[in-house]
Design an enzyme around this catalytic site. Sequence first.
Site, PDB file in Angstrom:
ATOM      1  N   GLY A  25      52.482   8.583  43.411  1.00 67.11           N
ATOM      2  CA  GLY A  25      53.417   9.104  42.686  1.00 67.11           C
ATOM      3  C   GLY A  25      52.760   9.503  41.343  1.00 67.11           C
ATOM      4  N   GLY A  28      55.865  11.448  33.956  1.00 65.03           N
ATOM      5  CA  GLY A  28      55.553  12.047  32.805  1.00 65.03           C
ATOM      6  C   GLY A  28      54.796  10.907  32.147  1.00 65.03           C
ATOM      7  CG  MET A  29      56.180   8.064  30.344  1.00 61.64           C
ATOM      8  SD  MET A  29      57.333   6.460  29.968  1.00 61.64           S
ATOM      9  CE  MET A  29      56.123   5.562  28.884  1.00 61.64           C
ATOM     10  CE  LYS A  47      53.514   2.064  35.017  1.00 57.30           C
ATOM     11  NZ  LYS A  47      54.711   1.091  34.841  1.00 57.30           N
ATOM     12  CG  ASP A 142      65.262   2.059  33.510  1.00 50.17           C
ATOM     13  OD1 ASP A 142      66.578   2.444  33.760  1.00 50.17           O
ATOM     14  OD2 ASP A 142      64.520   2.936  34.024  1.00 50.17           O
TER      15      ASP A 142
END
Length: 172
Positions: A25, A28-29, A47, A142
């Site tokens: 994936g 935006g970050m 990541k 979150d």
Amino acid sequence: MTIREPDIRTGSIIADKYVVERILGRGGMGMVVAARHTGLDELRAIKFMLPHVLRDATAAERFRREAQAASRLKSQHVVRVYDIDRLPTGSMYMVMEHLRGRDLKALAKARGVLPVREACTYVLQACEAVAEAHASGIVHRDLKTANLFLTTDPRGEPLINGPRFRRRQAHR
């Protein structure tokens, strides 16, 4: 230090020991890839933070703290973090457990409303992870279905895994 976009694609070698098998994936970050550790023959998720995010020194520090906090939690319901480092381009990366399954948001979209007993099982498992984190002074900022990943344990039983945690900041 100038941070450049990492040139990561299938076949790329990271840290002289991970071979990228596929891109999982990109947002935006950052981006996440599935990469195989060459010495251990283990699949990991890696990541990467993108350069425009890391230009903000606080974002790099948050990323580092997130990895440190997650590595301290031992619940079966928290993704394992194995390493954090920087590429020669300056981009930071975090090596994590690779999970097979899907997030609860995708599950609910595919199946609709889940049976109460099943939903309660998933919520209780997520609560176990949150309880361990809170006992260590770590909060999840979150918590939502897209951040809870459904996989299975070694017996094939449903297992919620995946919330990432950040160490709570002291107020100044």
